[in-house]
Scaffold this active site. Sequence first.
Site, PDB file in Angstrom:
ATOM      1  N   ASP A 160      -8.228  -1.903 -12.867  1.00  0.00           N
ATOM      2  CA  ASP A 160      -7.454  -2.367 -11.895  1.00  0.00           C
ATOM      3  C   ASP A 160      -7.246  -3.793 -11.960  1.00  0.00           C
ATOM      4  O   ASP A 160      -8.117  -4.602 -12.905  1.00  0.00           O
ATOM      5  CB  ASP A 160      -8.200  -2.076 -10.507  1.00  0.00           C
ATOM      6  CG  ASP A 160      -7.361  -2.247  -9.383  1.00  0.00           C
ATOM      7  OD1 ASP A 160      -6.029  -2.635  -9.478  1.00  0.00           O
ATOM      8  OD2 ASP A 160      -7.499  -1.786  -8.213  1.00  0.00           O
ATOM      9  N   GLU A 186      -4.245  -3.334   1.404  1.00  0.00           N
ATOM     10  CA  GLU A 186      -5.563  -3.760   0.787  1.00  0.00           C
ATOM     11  C   GLU A 186      -6.574  -4.408   1.998  1.00  0.00           C
ATOM     12  O   GLU A 186      -6.441  -4.035   3.083  1.00  0.00           O
ATOM     13  CB  GLU A 186      -5.623  -4.227  -0.645  1.00  0.00           C
ATOM     14  CG  GLU A 186      -4.730  -3.639  -1.709  1.00  0.00           C
ATOM     15  CD  GLU A 186      -4.844  -4.183  -3.009  1.00  0.00           C
ATOM     16  OE1 GLU A 186      -5.651  -4.568  -3.499  1.00  0.00           O
ATOM     17  OE2 GLU A 186      -3.683  -4.043  -3.797  1.00  0.00           O
TER      18      GLU A 186
HETATM   19  C1  BGC Z   1      -4.667  -2.279  -6.364  1.00  0.00           C
HETATM   20  C2  BGC Z   1      -4.214  -1.137  -7.193  1.00  0.00           C
HETATM   21  C3  BGC Z   1      -2.940  -1.191  -7.739  1.00  0.00           C
HETATM   22  C4  BGC Z   1      -2.821  -2.376  -8.551  1.00  0.00           C
HETATM   23  C5  BGC Z   1      -1.420  -2.874  -9.235  1.00  0.00           C
HETATM   24  C6  BGC Z   1      -4.504  -3.605  -7.057  1.00  0.00           C
HETATM   25  O1  BGC Z   1      -4.696  -4.665  -6.395  1.00  0.00           O
HETATM   26  O2  BGC Z   1      -6.130  -2.283  -6.107  1.00  0.00           O
HETATM   27  O3  BGC Z   1      -4.273   0.000  -6.435  1.00  0.00           O
HETATM   28  O4  BGC Z   1      -2.288  -0.155  -8.306  1.00  0.00           O
HETATM   29  O5  BGC Z   1      -3.268  -3.500  -7.899  1.00  0.00           O
HETATM   30  O6  BGC Z   1      -0.360  -3.213  -8.206  1.00  0.00           O
END
Ligand code: BGC
Length: 615
Positions: A339, A532
């Site tokens: 990630d 998030e």
């Molecule tokens: C998130 C992921 C996401 C990634 C790409 C991260 O901050 O945790 O779920 O897919 O960013 O955007």
Amino acid sequence: MRKVSFGRSKKIIFLVVAVGISGLSLFLFLYLSRFTLMPSSEKYVAFCDTDKTCHVKDLPYQNSTLPIEMRVDDLLLRMTTAEKIGQMALIEKNSILNQEDIAKYGLGAILSGAGAKPEPNTAEAWFQMIHAFQGYAKKTRLSIPIFYGVDANHGNGNVLGSTIFPHQIGLGATKNPSLVRDVAKATAEEVSAIGINWIFSPDLDVVQDIRWGRTYETFGSDPTIAGILGKAYIEGLQSYKQDGAKVSATAKHYIGNGSATWGSSSNKDFYIDQGDAKLSDAELRRTQLAPFTQAIKADVRSIMVGLNKWNGAKVIFNTYLLTDILRGELGFNGFVVSDWYGVYENEDNNYQALVQAINAGVDMVMLPFDYKTFSSRMHRALTNDDISQARVDEAVRRILTAKFKTGLFEVVPMDHLVEINTTKNRELARKAVRMSLVLLKNNKTVPISKYKSKIYVAGSSADNIGMQSGAWTIEWQGIDGNWIPGTTILNGIRNKVSSSTKVEFSLQADFAESSGLADVGIAVVGEHPYAEGWGDVENPQLSSEDLETIAKLNRVSKKIVVVIVSGRPLDIKEYVKDWDAVIAAWLPGSEGQGVADVLFGDYPFMGTLPVAWSL
Ligand code: BGC
């Protein structure tokens, strides 16, 4: 005898000639096969463009009739170490310093992080941007196409003009795999229309604590349901095919963030996101593993490792989880992607962190910024034997296999844009909204008759597609207001009632008490978008403004219906006794008409709670 001896010498001559011919053939075969079977950098150049960029062609890996395994073997054999390292890199599009670097470093994949869009944010501009990136990849010696990935987690939310489907929590309320499969397929259609071939969905975290700001990104708190819906989502996404173009899914976030405990996040801004799941092996498996087992059954092509910890240690460095369980037990044969900045975050020694993550089982690194340092560190790790050549080959083999399965080598680049936001997709989104609504309380008030004479509508989410859609819509943290096409819940109500019904709207229910009571007051209230850890809150509840609006509306209405637009259950215990009906609408997206369809009885309430909500 003579006859015999004459025959023998003839045989000898024949043998000599035969051996000679075979030797020559063998020599010729080996010599020529250098051009088709063996690796080397320059020997396979078969043609060059006018700009002197040279490619190979007509080689086994380019032959779509051969089995994928054979094509991958052939391609791997031709690749230099630098080219292999390039395939392992996933870069955010705004971090590409010079687009020529895509070819120079042979980058394997590019992503648009949330909100990273072209200007203007039109489908046409996305199409042009991604095709230009793909063009640089095609210019490389071996013409290996890139994966272009986005978070299309409720439709292609980044792109202005796309159909925005309900967020996953709403799909979780439908508990309907067939609908989820259709929604995923329509999403694949909308991303594929602009050249995207990889999606970072579905989210298979199983939420245990609704204070987590990512609750709405999940299918809910039941691992079995998350598994059934997750499998359907992947099947829908990966079964899409149009003119050879396909899309790959990502199951995320492996594993445990859904079980993280409050206050355990090492990110100082968050409380639970990226936190620590403090539980036994058996509990981790019981609460979080089932959806990933199902995802693998659906042949998911990639799995994203979370930024979280398990019992104090980051999952990304955990060989037991990433290799023993994922590969050994579950038999996953796609590739593991890390990630956002996950390999490095909070690590003092970035080189060591990279080595550890790759050796634990990460195949592709979402850097997402600095590919030059990544490349030099990987070369150093190979020279020092901190990472073996075999491990790199294994990772690249998995990535290439996924690219072949996604048909990337076969896609005929489209020279036109395929239509997005079609009536068909909007109708599907509206249906998904209808099926996701959960009736939490009803004191003989809903369905509402379309023939009431006066209806008041109020509340922060009533006339706000941005709030309906939640985060990951145009911007990472979503948008406020009516900036994207679609139908607000207010307009949905207006479209639905009879011509004799008077619908009045006031954001904060400033209706004059002197003009008499409305037959029904509909308050549409809820959460403002968050993404998030920014959505981690100790007590998810309605804002004081919304509560005040409901109270005011109640005073001027004979009956009151409260529609809650939120990513999770909100604490309404104290107030619910004063309300006649309460509906959970989750984050329905662009098609607010679906809410009115059910509110006015054209369709029944069908959704059931994906997470517990005590009233
Ligand atoms: C998130 C992921 C996401 C990634 C790409 C991260 O901050 O945790 O779920 O897919 O960013 O955007």
